[in-house]
Design an enzyme around this catalytic site. Structure first.
Site, PDB file in Angstrom:
ATOM      1  N   ARG A 102      32.949   5.199 -27.114  1.00  0.00           N
ATOM      2  CA  ARG A 102      31.648   5.692 -26.623  1.00  0.00           C
ATOM      3  C   ARG A 102      30.872   4.474 -26.145  1.00  0.00           C
ATOM      4  O   ARG A 102      30.548   3.580 -26.937  1.00  0.00           O
ATOM      5  CB  ARG A 102      30.892   6.420 -27.741  1.00  0.00           C
ATOM      6  CG  ARG A 102      29.451   6.712 -27.382  1.00  0.00           C
ATOM      7  CD  ARG A 102      28.778   7.702 -28.299  1.00  0.00           C
ATOM      8  NE  ARG A 102      29.212   9.051 -28.016  1.00  0.00           N
ATOM      9  CZ  ARG A 102      28.550  10.151 -28.400  1.00  0.00           C
ATOM     10  NH1 ARG A 102      27.417  10.042 -29.079  1.00  0.00           N
ATOM     11  NH2 ARG A 102      29.008  11.348 -28.101  1.00  0.00           N
ATOM     12  N   HIS A 129      31.091  13.063 -20.066  1.00  0.00           N
ATOM     13  CA  HIS A 129      31.322  13.406 -21.475  1.00  0.00           C
ATOM     14  C   HIS A 129      32.453  14.449 -21.506  1.00  0.00           C
ATOM     15  O   HIS A 129      32.231  15.632 -21.775  1.00  0.00           O
ATOM     16  CB  HIS A 129      30.022  13.954 -22.081  1.00  0.00           C
ATOM     17  CG  HIS A 129      29.990  13.942 -23.574  1.00  0.00           C
ATOM     18  ND1 HIS A 129      31.039  13.475 -24.344  1.00  0.00           N
ATOM     19  CD2 HIS A 129      29.029  14.351 -24.448  1.00  0.00           C
ATOM     20  CE1 HIS A 129      30.716  13.595 -25.625  1.00  0.00           C
ATOM     21  NE2 HIS A 129      29.519  14.115 -25.720  1.00  0.00           N
ATOM     22  N   GLN A 132      33.346  16.747 -24.587  1.00  0.00           N
ATOM     23  CA  GLN A 132      32.320  17.776 -24.792  1.00  0.00           C
ATOM     24  C   GLN A 132      32.534  18.951 -23.832  1.00  0.00           C
ATOM     25  O   GLN A 132      32.475  20.114 -24.239  1.00  0.00           O
ATOM     26  CB  GLN A 132      30.926  17.175 -24.561  1.00  0.00           C
ATOM     27  CG  GLN A 132      29.805  18.184 -24.658  1.00  0.00           C
ATOM     28  CD  GLN A 132      29.591  18.697 -26.061  1.00  0.00           C
ATOM     29  OE1 GLN A 132      29.384  17.910 -26.966  1.00  0.00           O
ATOM     30  NE2 GLN A 132      29.629  20.007 -26.260  1.00  0.00           N
ATOM     31  N   ASP A 223      20.754  20.013 -21.465  1.00  0.00           N
ATOM     32  CA  ASP A 223      20.992  18.809 -22.272  1.00  0.00           C
ATOM     33  C   ASP A 223      19.644  18.106 -22.399  1.00  0.00           C
ATOM     34  O   ASP A 223      18.683  18.438 -21.690  1.00  0.00           O
ATOM     35  CB  ASP A 223      22.035  17.923 -21.561  1.00  0.00           C
ATOM     36  CG  ASP A 223      22.418  16.683 -22.365  1.00  0.00           C
ATOM     37  OD1 ASP A 223      22.172  16.659 -23.591  1.00  0.00           O
ATOM     38  OD2 ASP A 223      22.966  15.729 -21.771  1.00  0.00           O
ATOM     39  N   CYS A 263      25.039  20.708 -25.570  1.00  0.00           N
ATOM     40  CA  CYS A 263      25.989  19.835 -26.279  1.00  0.00           C
ATOM     41  C   CYS A 263      25.428  19.324 -27.603  1.00  0.00           C
ATOM     42  O   CYS A 263      26.187  18.911 -28.475  1.00  0.00           O
ATOM     43  CB  CYS A 263      26.396  18.675 -25.378  1.00  0.00           C
ATOM     44  SG  CYS A 263      25.059  17.551 -24.948  1.00  0.00           S
ATOM     45  N   ARG A 291      34.239  21.125 -30.902  1.00  0.00           N
ATOM     46  CA  ARG A 291      34.569  19.709 -30.683  1.00  0.00           C
ATOM     47  C   ARG A 291      35.756  19.314 -31.558  1.00  0.00           C
ATOM     48  O   ARG A 291      36.651  18.588 -31.126  1.00  0.00           O
ATOM     49  CB  ARG A 291      33.374  18.796 -31.012  1.00  0.00           C
ATOM     50  CG  ARG A 291      32.130  18.986 -30.146  1.00  0.00           C
ATOM     51  CD  ARG A 291      32.358  18.551 -28.711  1.00  0.00           C
ATOM     52  NE  ARG A 291      32.788  17.164 -28.571  1.00  0.00           N
ATOM     53  CZ  ARG A 291      31.999  16.099 -28.655  1.00  0.00           C
ATOM     54  NH1 ARG A 291      30.710  16.237 -28.847  1.00  0.00           N
ATOM     55  NH2 ARG A 291      32.479  14.865 -28.505  1.00  0.00           N
TER      56      ARG A 291
HETATM   57  N1  NVA Z   1      23.309  13.176 -22.237  1.00  0.00           N
HETATM   58  C1  NVA Z   1      23.276  12.839 -23.641  1.00  0.00           C
HETATM   59  C2  NVA Z   1      24.393  13.490 -24.351  1.00  0.00           C
HETATM   60  C3  NVA Z   1      24.416  13.252 -25.834  1.00  0.00           C
HETATM   61  C4  NVA Z   1      25.579  13.889 -26.513  1.00  0.00           C
HETATM   62  C5  NVA Z   1      23.336  11.330 -23.797  1.00  0.00           C
HETATM   63  O1  NVA Z   1      24.062  10.664 -23.042  1.00  0.00           O
HETATM   64  O2  NVA Z   1      22.624  10.794 -24.658  1.00  0.00           O
HETATM   65  N1   CP Z   2      27.378  16.247 -28.285  1.00  0.00           N
HETATM   66  C1   CP Z   2      27.674  15.041 -28.790  1.00  0.00           C
HETATM   67  O1   CP Z   2      28.469  14.269 -28.250  1.00  0.00           O
HETATM   68  O2   CP Z   2      27.036  14.769 -29.973  1.00  0.00           O
HETATM   69  P1   CP Z   2      27.003  13.375 -30.712  1.00  0.00           P
HETATM   70  O3   CP Z   2      26.184  12.432 -29.881  1.00  0.00           O
HETATM   71  O4   CP Z   2      26.356  13.682 -32.019  1.00  0.00           O
HETATM   72  O5   CP Z   2      28.393  12.856 -30.864  1.00  0.00           O
END
Ligand code: NVA
Ligand code: CP
Length: 307
Positions: A102, A129, A132, A223, A263, A291
């Site tokens: 990540r 993502h 997801q 989101d 998500c 997930r």
């Molecule tokens: N768009 C959000 C998704 C979190 C799971 C982010 O990148 O923070």
């Molecule tokens: N939706 C998602 O990826 O959640 P987290 O940021 O908690 O992993």
């Protein structure tokens, strides 16, 4: 060797295969059967950003299939102190069977994959993502919303919006993406989606009015307005996204049996109202649970592909 960085690199058939594999694994899991499909496999999980769902689903997922996950925070890795991505990739991938990363930079992820001796999975980047969005697709299938659905995505043209563009354009359904002006998706990703749509028959429409997007939709998704790394823009974003909250009034424009997806994490009162998030047609907790099953399907598929 196949990595899992974005659905852009996958065919419709491959996406089906991974989702079907995940559905089978889920069914058996619900029947109390856990096969050791990843026995003695090790997954390195590199997190440059916070996570609840991604971390727990990968770690629990590989453990339930007979393997082990190593949680590696950027704060502890030498990567966080400036060790180069290409060096980290060669070292870590010489010791494990798969890597999940990540990261704030999709470019770093691609560099890591270039130097990795084992498959790399994108656990969220600034651009995509993909784990997801496959969980979202599994949720659509389980809620019977996968046959020519109209999906309305309301909000930021971010990594989730890009992931919806890839899913819709590969699988061939209608996606209406409504963002405030200035928050449109990345135009290169949009162009890619239009190209894939020519083959799949998908309909991809960018809009700026959330009401137009939601009218008659089968699935309404959103989101956070402030993704990780954009915290300094939060106050400005709260102003710019006014009118983009999926509340009861907006959701009521969708089909009567439409479902709501997010998500998570959700910020009630911003991108979604408490009532919509908690309503019967909100599938967000099924989506989150999925997930777990999707991560298993992705990992098993990647391992099988290598053999
Ligand atoms: N768009 C959000 C998704 C979190 C799971 C982010 O990148 O923070
Ligand atoms: N939706 C998602 O990826 O959640 P987290 O940021 O908690 O992993």
């Amino acid at each position: 060797m196949k990595h899992f960085l974005t659905l852009k690199d996958f065919t419709k058939e491959e996406i089906f295969d991974i989702v079907e594999l995940s559905r089978n694994i889920k069914k058996k899991f619900k029947d109390g059967i856990c096969e050791n499909l990843l026995q003695n496999k090790t997954l390195a999980m590199i997190f440059e950003k916070s996570s609840t769902r991604t971390r727990v689903s990968f770690e629990a997922g590989i453990y339930q299939l007979g393997g082990i996950g190593l949680f590696l925070s950027n704060r502890d890795l030498q990567l966080g102190r400036g060790e180069e991505v290409r060096d980290t990739a060669r070292v870590i991938s010489s010791m494990v069977d798969m890597v999940m990363m990540r990261t704030a930079s999709h470019t770093h992820l691609m560099e890591f994959a270039d130097y990795s001796a084992v498959p790399v999975i994108n656990g969220l980047s600034d651009l995509y993502h993909p784990t997801q969005i496959l969980a979202d697709y599994l949720t659509m299938i389980e809620c019977h919303k996968d046959k020519n659905p109209i999906v309305a995505y309301i909000g930021d043209g971010n990594n989730m919006a890009h992931s919806w563009l890839m899913l819709a354009s590969k699988m061939g359904f209608e996606l209406r993406l409504a963002t405030p002006r200035g928050y449109e998706p990345n135009m290169m990703i949009y162009e890619d989606a239009l190209n894939f749509a020519e083959e799949s028959g998908a309909k991809i429409i960018l809009m700026s009015d959330p009401k137009d997007a939601v009218s008659g939709a089968d699935v309404v998704a959103t989101d956070t307005w402030t993704s990780m790394g954009y915290e300094e823009e939060k106050q400005q974003r709260l102003k710019d996204f006014k009118g983009f909250c999926v509340d009861t009034a907006l959701f009521s424009l969708a089909k009567e049996d439409a479902i709501f997806l997010h998500c998570l994490p959700a910020y009630r009162g911003q991108e979604v109202s408490d009532r919509v998030l908690e309503c019967e047609r909100s599938a967000v907790f099924l989506e989150a649970e999925n997930r777990l099953h999707i991560q298993k399907g992705i990992m098993v598929w990647l391992v099988q592909k290598r053999n």
